[in-house]
Motif scaffolding. Structure first.
Motif, PDB file in Angstrom:
ATOM      1  N   ASN A 190       0.350   3.695  -3.103  1.00 50.16           N
ATOM      2  CA  ASN A 190      -0.357   4.937  -2.869  1.00 50.16           C
ATOM      3  C   ASN A 190       0.609   6.062  -2.568  1.00 50.16           C
ATOM      4  OD1 ASN A 190      -2.777   3.535  -3.158  1.00 50.16           O
ATOM      5  ND2 ASN A 190      -2.596   2.832  -1.045  1.00 50.16           N
TER       6      ASN A 190
ATOM      7  N   TYR B  10       2.414  -0.525   8.623  1.00 47.03           N
ATOM      8  CA  TYR B  10       2.599   0.489   9.664  1.00 47.03           C
ATOM      9  C   TYR B  10       2.447  -0.138  11.046  1.00 47.03           C
ATOM     10  CZ  TYR B  10       2.012   4.767  12.329  1.00 47.03           C
ATOM     11  OH  TYR B  10       2.174   5.768  13.250  1.00 47.03           O
TER      12      TYR B  10
ATOM     13  N   THR C 259      13.292   8.972   8.428  1.00 47.38           N
ATOM     14  CA  THR C 259      13.111   9.575   9.747  1.00 47.38           C
ATOM     15  C   THR C 259      12.118   8.758  10.553  1.00 47.38           C
ATOM     16  OG1 THR C 259      13.215  11.634   8.513  1.00 47.38           O
ATOM     17  CG2 THR C 259      12.841  11.804  10.878  1.00 47.38           C
ATOM     18  N   GLU C 260      11.009   8.380   9.875  1.00 50.11           N
ATOM     19  CA  GLU C 260       9.990   7.576  10.546  1.00 50.11           C
ATOM     20  C   GLU C 260      10.593   6.276  11.076  1.00 50.11           C
ATOM     21  OE1 GLU C 260       6.262   7.395  10.901  1.00 50.11           O
ATOM     22  OE2 GLU C 260       6.766   9.509  11.170  1.00 50.11           O
TER      23      GLU C 260
ATOM     24  N   THR D  21       0.845  -1.199   0.000  1.00 49.74           N
ATOM     25  CA  THR D  21       0.000   0.000   0.000  1.00 49.74           C
ATOM     26  C   THR D  21       0.873   1.240   0.000  1.00 49.74           C
ATOM     27  OG1 THR D  21      -0.196  -0.454   2.335  1.00 49.74           O
ATOM     28  CG2 THR D  21      -2.170  -0.732   1.007  1.00 49.74           C
ATOM     29  N   LYS D  22       1.937   1.187   0.768  1.00 52.04           N
ATOM     30  CA  LYS D  22       2.774   2.372   0.875  1.00 52.04           C
ATOM     31  C   LYS D  22       3.305   2.776  -0.499  1.00 52.04           C
ATOM     32  CE  LYS D  22       5.507   4.968   3.685  1.00 52.04           C
ATOM     33  NZ  LYS D  22       5.237   5.375   5.021  1.00 52.04           N
TER      34      LYS D  22
ATOM     35  N   SER E 172       0.915   8.750  -3.748  1.00 55.87           N
ATOM     36  CA  SER E 172       0.334  10.078  -3.800  1.00 55.87           C
ATOM     37  C   SER E 172      -0.009  10.593  -2.405  1.00 55.87           C
ATOM     38  CB  SER E 172      -0.939  10.041  -4.639  1.00 55.87           C
ATOM     39  OG  SER E 172      -1.823   9.080  -4.111  1.00 55.87           O
ATOM     40  N   SER E 173      -0.384   9.659  -1.505  1.00 55.40           N
ATOM     41  CA  SER E 173      -0.790  10.095  -0.178  1.00 55.40           C
ATOM     42  C   SER E 173       0.425  10.387   0.692  1.00 55.40           C
ATOM     43  CB  SER E 173      -1.625   9.020   0.492  1.00 55.40           C
ATOM     44  OG  SER E 173      -0.774   7.985   0.919  1.00 55.40           O
ATOM     45  N   SER E 174       1.549   9.822   0.316  1.00 57.48           N
ATOM     46  CA  SER E 174       2.735  10.005   1.129  1.00 57.48           C
ATOM     47  C   SER E 174       3.255  11.420   0.942  1.00 57.48           C
ATOM     48  CB  SER E 174       3.788   8.981   0.709  1.00 57.48           C
ATOM     49  OG  SER E 174       4.900   9.115   1.529  1.00 57.48           O
ATOM     50  N   GLN E 175       3.372  12.143   2.029  1.00 53.90           N
ATOM     51  CA  GLN E 175       3.662  13.562   1.914  1.00 53.90           C
ATOM     52  C   GLN E 175       5.155  13.880   2.034  1.00 53.90           C
ATOM     53  OE1 GLN E 175       0.758  15.811   1.881  1.00 53.90           O
ATOM     54  NE2 GLN E 175      -0.344  13.915   1.584  1.00 53.90           N
ATOM     55  N   GLY E 176       5.970  12.905   2.394  1.00 50.47           N
ATOM     56  CA  GLY E 176       7.327  13.276   2.754  1.00 50.47           C
ATOM     57  C   GLY E 176       8.409  12.757   1.852  1.00 50.47           C
TER      58      GLY E 176
ATOM     59  N   HIS F 101      11.641  11.506   4.754  1.00 52.36           N
ATOM     60  CA  HIS F 101      10.640  11.364   5.804  1.00 52.36           C
ATOM     61  C   HIS F 101      10.500   9.903   6.225  1.00 52.36           C
ATOM     62  CE1 HIS F 101       6.879  11.446   7.942  1.00 52.36           C
ATOM     63  NE2 HIS F 101       6.386  10.571   7.094  1.00 52.36           N
TER      64      HIS F 101
ATOM     65  N   GLY G 272      -6.798   4.235   9.267  1.00 57.31           N
ATOM     66  CA  GLY G 272      -6.144   4.049   7.981  1.00 57.31           C
ATOM     67  C   GLY G 272      -4.698   3.587   8.051  1.00 57.31           C
ATOM     68  N   GLY G 273      -4.277   3.080   9.209  1.00 57.81           N
ATOM     69  CA  GLY G 273      -2.928   2.531   9.301  1.00 57.81           C
ATOM     70  C   GLY G 273      -2.850   1.234   8.504  1.00 57.81           C
ATOM     71  N   SER G 274      -1.801   1.105   7.702  1.00 60.27           N
ATOM     72  CA  SER G 274      -1.653  -0.120   6.914  1.00 60.27           C
ATOM     73  C   SER G 274      -1.092  -1.219   7.816  1.00 60.27           C
ATOM     74  CB  SER G 274      -0.698   0.118   5.755  1.00 60.27           C
ATOM     75  OG  SER G 274       0.576   0.465   6.258  1.00 60.27           O
TER      76      SER G 274
END
Ligand SMILES: Nc1ncnc2c1ncn2[C@@H]1O[C@H](COP(=O)(O)OP(=O)(O)O)[C@@H](O)[C@H]1O
Ligand SMILES: [Mg+2]
Lengths: 227, 333
Positions: free
Chosen positions: B24, B248, B37-38, B20-21, B26-30, B34, B243-245
């Motif tokens: 998708n 995640y 860092t996560e 999913t990560k 497009s949804s990932s903002q960083g 990022h 909405g956590g995959s």
């Protein structure tokens, strides 16, 4: 945007929580879901999240037939949703900030945008400055408002709220309702479950009235003489 | 440590990066920075998690360490055994008895040729005369040459092989036997073969132990994870609802598994090294008794890293399995 087609939900114990429920809700529409306790309001909202599926019938949201939605697409769908849970569902070992930031974190926001959005959401519910507190140190009403902030922080296109004003005094309830109205004016589809008829009566919106799992009518408008 | 931890961390990153990560994006903002860092943050937070239930964590790490120390010790001993065999390299001799009609010059020339052969470490050429002298010295019997028409002993080339491996030795022997000057050859392999057989059996035992105890470790870590998941059940539920995959949800547990495995592995390595240090003196004195230059060595650097990598991977895999089981159960509901 939200479409229920003949939805029936029976639990294993034999209770039928929803019976042949059909209605549709458009973009930018705000509706109240009313009914006595046990009428099936929470069950109906859970069909949209979805944390449960109907025993029969279809629930279609934003073009997705939720029963057919594959598991790997579920997270993405849920990120377009904002949910205020009846029992807050806050993480007790995380700060207010981290609780509100959770929907942003799971969708991969960077820290700067996350901070800005979280503070904006907390500001809207009147809790700016309480980011560092733990949920246990808040009053019931404040916890509820943290739940509201978490639901709106992601700017969802569908906003579901289960008794969002249950613990709030009339003035705060009004502010939260104003917030929900703003959201629907910006194009979101908002569905609010409530048994607080006095609150509902103050606003002019569509009413979905449940009685023992049956939808009595979906055409009433609150604030009119019918209620 | 560096290369090892990089390898492990990338495995964790790989296992926790979801379809999913990527799909998708497009949804990932960083972006990547990022994302890293996560991961760093999750890794750090999961270390803190170890202290939430310090006794449980310690028990888990202790059990992992103990389980892995046993096969690891065996592997180290086998490594030393291999070195022992190698230390006897020079004692693997092949005697080439030359034909009687080979002249002394030809024999000497042949041995000079052989000296540059790959499989030959060193050699000694004994002419007929020297063979006789050696025989007389060893047996204490003087051979009355005047009674014999000529010296009955052949010239000999004694080859010290560059290998102690029985198969290689036999191959070298067969090759040398084909030389036209050579009448017959002699190679004594029995004891090398015996030792090799023992080492081989030890290796099978070690493999079986590694397998069994890896399963034990898997079970131990999975069980610990089960408790931790139970502890964070509502958090997982809420995270899924917003909405956590699955990736995640899994990530912090994978790091936790990594830390368990890594610390358990470190414990095992430390235990085995202490054991080696403990027996070093006694082994040295026994070794001296047998005039062997065999001594206990600490484990090789590659074994050290392999052990840590293995235990870390076990921890990560166990965590992955347990969280996946939990998520499957949550979905089935
Ligand atoms: N998980 C469940 N298992 C069995 N019965 C349930 C479950 N959830 C709700 N119900 C039943 O379904 C009916 C509707 O409940 P609910 O949707 O929570 O009503 P409301 O939110 O309107 O108070 C009730 O009779 C309740 O007992
Ligand atoms: Mg309810």
């Amino acid at each position: 945007m939200i479409q229920f087609d003949n939805v029936t939900k029976s639990y294993a114990g034999g209770q039928t929580a929803l019976q042949n429920v059909s209605f549709g809700l458009a973009r930018g529409e705000l509706a109240f879901l009313i009914g006595h306790s046990g009428a099936g309001k929470s069950t109906l909202l859970r069909m949209i999240m979805p944390s449960e599926h109907p025993s029969s019938g279809k629930v279609i949201v934003s073009g997705h037939d939720l029963k057919e939605l594959p598991n790997r697409k579920l997270p993405q769908y849920r990120r377009s949703l904002g949910v205020v849970f009846q029992d807050h569902q806050l993480l007790s070992d995380r700060s207010v900030f981290d609780n509100v930031a959770l929907p942003l974190r799971v969708s991969g926001f960077n820290h700067r945008d996350m901070g800005r959005r979280v503070r904006a959401a907390l500001d809207k519910v009147g809790l700016l400055g309480k980011e560092r507190l733990m949920p246990d140190t808040l009053s019931a009403g404040e916890r509820q408002r943290v739940g509201v902030a978490r639901a709106v922080v992601n700017r969802p296109s569908v906003l579901l709220a289960d008794e969002p004003t249950g613990n709030l005094d009339p003035e705060l309830s009004g502010e939260i309702m104003d917030l929900f109205e703003q959201f629907s004016q910006m194009g979101a589809c908002v569905l609010i479950a409530s048994h607080d008829l006095a609150l509902v009566a103050r606003y002019k919106h569509r009413l979905l009235s449940l009685d023992h799992g049956r939808l009595l009518s979906s055409d009433f408008v609150s604030g009119s003489s019918d209620v | 440590m560096g290369a090892c931890s990089v390898a492990i961390l990338s495995v964790v990153a790989l296992m926790s990066s979801s379809s999913t990560k990527r799909k998708n994006g497009s949804s990932s903002q960083g972006g990547l920075k990022h994302y890293l860092t996560e991961h760093k943050q999750t890794a750090g937070e999961s270390i803190d998690q170890l202290w939430i239930k310090p006794f449980g964590s310690l028990m888990t790490i202790f059990l992992i360490g103990l389980s892995l120390a046993l096969p690891l010790a065996l592997i180290v001993i086998l490594e030393s055994g291999d070195k022992l065999v190698s230390s006897w390299q020079g004692q693997s001799k092949i005697s080439l008895f030359l034909k009687m009609d080979v002249s002394e010059q030809r024999g000497a020339a042949l041995s000079q040729n052989l000296a540059s052969h790959n499989g030959v470490r060193s050699l000694r050429y004994l002419s007929k005369q020297q063979s006789l002298e050696e025989f007389e010295n060893n047996s204490g019997v003087a051979v009355p040459l005047e009674l014999l028409e000529e010296n009955p002993l052949p010239a000999v080339i004694v080859v010290e092989a560059g290998t102690a491996h029985p198969g290689d030795l036999e191959r070298l022997r067969d090759e040398l036997a084909l030389l036209p000057e050579v009448e017959h050859t002699q190679l004594d392999l029995l004891w090398v073969k015996r030792l090799q057989a023992i080492l081989q059996a030890g290796q099978y035992l070690a493999q079986a132990l590694v397998l069994i105890l890896a399963l034990v470790v898997l079970f131990v870590v999975m069980n610990t994870m089960k408790l931790l998941i139970e502890h964070r059940r509502s958090e997982i539920e809420i995270t899924l609802l917003v909405g956590g995959s699955h990736a995640y949800i899994r990530r912090p547990f994978l790091y936790l598994g990594l830390w368990y495995g890594l610390f358990g592995g470190l414990l095992a390595v430390t235990a085995v090294e202490s054991l080696l240090w403990w027996i070093e003196g006694p082994v040295a004195s026994i070794s001296a008794l047998y005039e062997s230059n065999f001594y206990v060595q600490s484990m090789s650097l590659s074994l050290f890293f392999k052990a840590l990598l293995f235990s870390s991977l076990l921890g990560v895999i166990a965590a992955w399995l347990e969280v996946s089981l939990h998520l499957r159960r949550a979905l089935a509901k």
